[in-house]
Design an enzyme around this catalytic site. Structure first.
Site, PDB file in Angstrom:
ATOM      1  N   ARG A  23       0.731  -1.144  -0.072  1.00  0.00           N
ATOM      2  CA  ARG A  23       0.088   0.016  -0.030  1.00  0.00           C
ATOM      3  C   ARG A  23       0.989   1.313  -0.034  1.00  0.00           C
ATOM      4  O   ARG A  23       0.382   2.322  -0.243  1.00  0.00           O
ATOM      5  CB  ARG A  23      -0.816  -0.186   1.453  1.00  0.00           C
ATOM      6  CG  ARG A  23      -1.800  -1.016   1.381  1.00  0.00           C
ATOM      7  CD  ARG A  23      -2.542  -1.120   2.596  1.00  0.00           C
ATOM      8  NE  ARG A  23      -1.617  -1.498   3.794  1.00  0.00           N
ATOM      9  CZ  ARG A  23      -1.793  -1.232   5.155  1.00  0.00           C
ATOM     10  NH1 ARG A  23      -2.975  -0.980   5.518  1.00  0.00           N
ATOM     11  NH2 ARG A  23      -0.692  -1.573   5.727  1.00  0.00           N
ATOM     12  N   GLU A  28       6.377   5.928  12.513  1.00  0.00           N
ATOM     13  CA  GLU A  28       5.996   6.937  13.696  1.00  0.00           C
ATOM     14  C   GLU A  28       6.809   8.167  13.437  1.00  0.00           C
ATOM     15  O   GLU A  28       7.861   8.181  13.542  1.00  0.00           O
ATOM     16  CB  GLU A  28       6.376   6.435  15.066  1.00  0.00           C
ATOM     17  CG  GLU A  28       5.353   5.189  15.348  1.00  0.00           C
ATOM     18  CD  GLU A  28       5.575   4.652  16.609  1.00  0.00           C
ATOM     19  OE1 GLU A  28       6.431   5.186  17.319  1.00  0.00           O
ATOM     20  OE2 GLU A  28       4.944   3.603  16.973  1.00  0.00           O
ATOM     21  N   GLN A  46       3.576  24.328  18.577  1.00  0.00           N
ATOM     22  CA  GLN A  46       3.228  24.653  17.119  1.00  0.00           C
ATOM     23  C   GLN A  46       3.997  23.827  16.200  1.00  0.00           C
ATOM     24  O   GLN A  46       5.209  23.410  16.360  1.00  0.00           O
ATOM     25  CB  GLN A  46       3.855  26.325  16.833  1.00  0.00           C
ATOM     26  CG  GLN A  46       3.362  26.899  15.680  1.00  0.00           C
ATOM     27  CD  GLN A  46       3.816  28.315  15.505  1.00  0.00           C
ATOM     28  OE1 GLN A  46       3.710  29.301  16.359  1.00  0.00           O
ATOM     29  NE2 GLN A  46       4.230  28.794  14.355  1.00  0.00           N
ATOM     30  N   ASP A  47       2.979  23.645  14.988  1.00  0.00           N
ATOM     31  CA  ASP A  47       3.779  22.927  13.960  1.00  0.00           C
ATOM     32  C   ASP A  47       3.856  23.818  12.844  1.00  0.00           C
ATOM     33  O   ASP A  47       2.702  24.676  12.478  1.00  0.00           O
ATOM     34  CB  ASP A  47       2.699  21.824  13.867  1.00  0.00           C
ATOM     35  CG  ASP A  47       3.198  20.496  14.384  1.00  0.00           C
ATOM     36  OD1 ASP A  47       3.559  20.708  15.654  1.00  0.00           O
ATOM     37  OD2 ASP A  47       2.677  19.395  14.340  1.00  0.00           O
ATOM     38  N   ASN A  48       4.776  23.717  12.117  1.00  0.00           N
ATOM     39  CA  ASN A  48       4.923  24.689  10.947  1.00  0.00           C
ATOM     40  C   ASN A  48       5.120  23.853   9.565  1.00  0.00           C
ATOM     41  O   ASN A  48       5.699  22.701   9.626  1.00  0.00           O
ATOM     42  CB  ASN A  48       6.082  25.396  11.045  1.00  0.00           C
ATOM     43  CG  ASN A  48       5.942  26.492  11.999  1.00  0.00           C
ATOM     44  OD1 ASN A  48       4.644  26.983  12.400  1.00  0.00           O
ATOM     45  ND2 ASN A  48       7.067  27.084  12.650  1.00  0.00           N
ATOM     46  N   HIS A  61      18.177  30.991  11.578  1.00  0.00           N
ATOM     47  CA  HIS A  61      17.019  31.466  12.356  1.00  0.00           C
ATOM     48  C   HIS A  61      16.992  30.859  13.738  1.00  0.00           C
ATOM     49  O   HIS A  61      17.315  30.164  13.911  1.00  0.00           O
ATOM     50  CB  HIS A  61      15.770  31.334  11.895  1.00  0.00           C
ATOM     51  CG  HIS A  61      15.647  31.843  10.360  1.00  0.00           C
ATOM     52  ND1 HIS A  61      14.450  31.543   9.562  1.00  0.00           N
ATOM     53  CD2 HIS A  61      16.235  32.796   9.695  1.00  0.00           C
ATOM     54  CE1 HIS A  61      14.474  32.309   8.465  1.00  0.00           C
ATOM     55  NE2 HIS A  61      15.677  33.037   8.449  1.00  0.00           N
ATOM     56  N   LYS A  71      13.255  22.887  18.377  1.00  0.00           N
ATOM     57  CA  LYS A  71      12.647  22.434  16.855  1.00  0.00           C
ATOM     58  C   LYS A  71      12.803  20.969  16.609  1.00  0.00           C
ATOM     59  O   LYS A  71      13.896  20.656  17.007  1.00  0.00           O
ATOM     60  CB  LYS A  71      12.966  23.211  15.712  1.00  0.00           C
ATOM     61  CG  LYS A  71      12.749  24.542  15.916  1.00  0.00           C
ATOM     62  CD  LYS A  71      13.483  25.493  14.685  1.00  0.00           C
ATOM     63  CE  LYS A  71      13.296  26.901  15.303  1.00  0.00           C
ATOM     64  NZ  LYS A  71      14.250  27.957  14.282  1.00  0.00           N
ATOM     65  N   HIS A 118      19.212  27.850  13.023  1.00  0.00           N
ATOM     66  CA  HIS A 118      18.823  26.624  12.392  1.00  0.00           C
ATOM     67  C   HIS A 118      18.509  27.188  10.990  1.00  0.00           C
ATOM     68  O   HIS A 118      17.967  28.498  10.748  1.00  0.00           O
ATOM     69  CB  HIS A 118      17.582  26.052  12.820  1.00  0.00           C
ATOM     70  CG  HIS A 118      16.949  25.101  11.806  1.00  0.00           C
ATOM     71  ND1 HIS A 118      15.722  25.320  11.272  1.00  0.00           N
ATOM     72  CD2 HIS A 118      17.373  23.902  11.434  1.00  0.00           C
ATOM     73  CE1 HIS A 118      15.562  24.326  10.335  1.00  0.00           C
ATOM     74  NE2 HIS A 118      16.410  23.104  10.713  1.00  0.00           N
ATOM     75  N   TYR A 131       7.821  20.900  10.784  1.00  0.00           N
ATOM     76  CA  TYR A 131       8.700  20.900  12.202  1.00  0.00           C
ATOM     77  C   TYR A 131       7.872  21.616  13.540  1.00  0.00           C
ATOM     78  O   TYR A 131       6.856  22.354  13.070  1.00  0.00           O
ATOM     79  CB  TYR A 131      10.012  21.977  12.021  1.00  0.00           C
ATOM     80  CG  TYR A 131       9.759  23.186  11.352  1.00  0.00           C
ATOM     81  CD1 TYR A 131       9.872  23.618  10.206  1.00  0.00           C
ATOM     82  CD2 TYR A 131       9.868  24.555  12.256  1.00  0.00           C
ATOM     83  CE1 TYR A 131       9.300  24.839   9.745  1.00  0.00           C
ATOM     84  CE2 TYR A 131       9.722  25.607  11.754  1.00  0.00           C
ATOM     85  CZ  TYR A 131       9.534  25.968  10.392  1.00  0.00           C
ATOM     86  OH  TYR A 131       9.584  27.137  10.075  1.00  0.00           O
ATOM     87  N   GLU A 142      12.531  37.456  16.799  1.00  0.00           N
ATOM     88  CA  GLU A 142      13.342  36.947  15.629  1.00  0.00           C
ATOM     89  C   GLU A 142      14.840  37.384  15.639  1.00  0.00           C
ATOM     90  O   GLU A 142      14.916  38.478  15.846  1.00  0.00           O
ATOM     91  CB  GLU A 142      12.655  37.251  14.264  1.00  0.00           C
ATOM     92  CG  GLU A 142      11.307  36.196  14.141  1.00  0.00           C
ATOM     93  CD  GLU A 142      10.922  36.484  12.701  1.00  0.00           C
ATOM     94  OE1 GLU A 142      10.898  35.549  11.955  1.00  0.00           O
ATOM     95  OE2 GLU A 142      10.479  37.777  12.316  1.00  0.00           O
ATOM     96  N   ASP A 167      16.625  37.603   5.160  1.00  0.00           N
ATOM     97  CA  ASP A 167      17.935  36.559   5.443  1.00  0.00           C
ATOM     98  C   ASP A 167      19.198  37.107   4.524  1.00  0.00           C
ATOM     99  O   ASP A 167      20.080  36.969   5.226  1.00  0.00           O
ATOM    100  CB  ASP A 167      17.692  35.142   4.820  1.00  0.00           C
ATOM    101  CG  ASP A 167      16.715  34.410   5.993  1.00  0.00           C
ATOM    102  OD1 ASP A 167      15.958  35.053   6.627  1.00  0.00           O
ATOM    103  OD2 ASP A 167      16.218  33.256   5.413  1.00  0.00           O
TER     104      ASP A 167
END
Ligand SMILES: Cc1cn([C@H]2C[C@H](O)[C@@H](COP(=O)(O)OP(=O)(O)O[C@H]3O[C@@H](C)C(=O)[C@@H](O)[C@H]3O)O2)c(=O)[nH]c1=O
Length: 181
Positions: A23, A28, A46-48, A61, A71, A118, A131, A142, A167
């Site tokens: 399939r 995980e 938080q997920d990005n 960053h 992260k 990072h 992440y 920031e 950047d």
């Protein structure tokens, strides 16, 4: 789950077992128990997700305290060169970096503790980067460093990546006062 502790203390790579069958595949992508036992601790809030074409470079960053973020980063499609720089003033490896290839086929992930900058560069078109973070986005906090800073000496394997305007003008390490103890 294969666990690798990298040369910079606290940076941990996880490579899960991937179960393939007719399939497709299963693995995980997050287990609080396994991560915590390995030392990849964090209250993930938080997920990005970002998508990038080949040659796009995002970084380097971080968020300053009190909004610093650990992260847990991975690639869902494609491949990146992922780089973390130790910005902990008291660390014996202050200013040093680790470079890891994250690959959606291997499904490996990297835990980046607080106190690190990072960044990553996409090696394939349509690279999907996912992440988790331990603090919310705080635009006023920031910070960053220039991706091609000669002092940091990161070999990205590319001369002219696609970099955001923000950047491109990040500070150089020589002019930088780290906010991390
Ligand atoms: C990071 C972030 C950005 N944004 C917004 C701000 C901006 O308008 C847009 C794009 O933001 P940026 O240009 O900062 O996105 P990007 O350059 O992808 O920033 C990310 O880079 C990698 C290397 C990291 O480590 C991350 O922590 C994050 O800093 O998204 C949010 O709304 N929430 C967030 O958490």
């Amino acid at each position: 789950m294969e666990i690798k502790h990298h040369a910079l203390a606290g940076v941990i790579e996880f490579t899960p077992r991937v179960f393939g069958d007719p399939r497709g595949a299963f693995f995980e992508s997050f287990s609080a128990r396994i991560m915590q036992e390995a030392g990849a601790v964090g209250n993930w809030v938080q997920d990005n997700q970002s998508s990038s074409g080949v040659g796009v470079l995002r970084g380097l960053h971080f968020q300053r305290p009190p909004h610093s973020q650990a992260k847990l980063v991975r690639v869902a499609t494609g491949r990146v060169i992922d780089v973390v720089v130790d910005l902990r003033r008291s660390s014996p490896t202050y200013g040093q970096h680790v470079k890891v290839e994250l690959d959606s086929r291997r499904c490996n992930m990297l835990y980046v503790p607080t106190g690190f900058a990072h960044g990553f560069m996409a090696l394939e078109e349509n690279t999907l980067f996912l992440y988790k973070c331990t603090d919310y986005y705080a635009p006023g906090s920031e910070g960053g460093l220039r991706w091609n800073d000669p002092t940091l000496g990161i070999d990205w394997g590319i001369d002219a990546p696609l970099v955001s305007d923000k950047d491109r003008v990040l500070p150089l390490f020589a002019d930088f006062d780290t906010p991390f103890e």
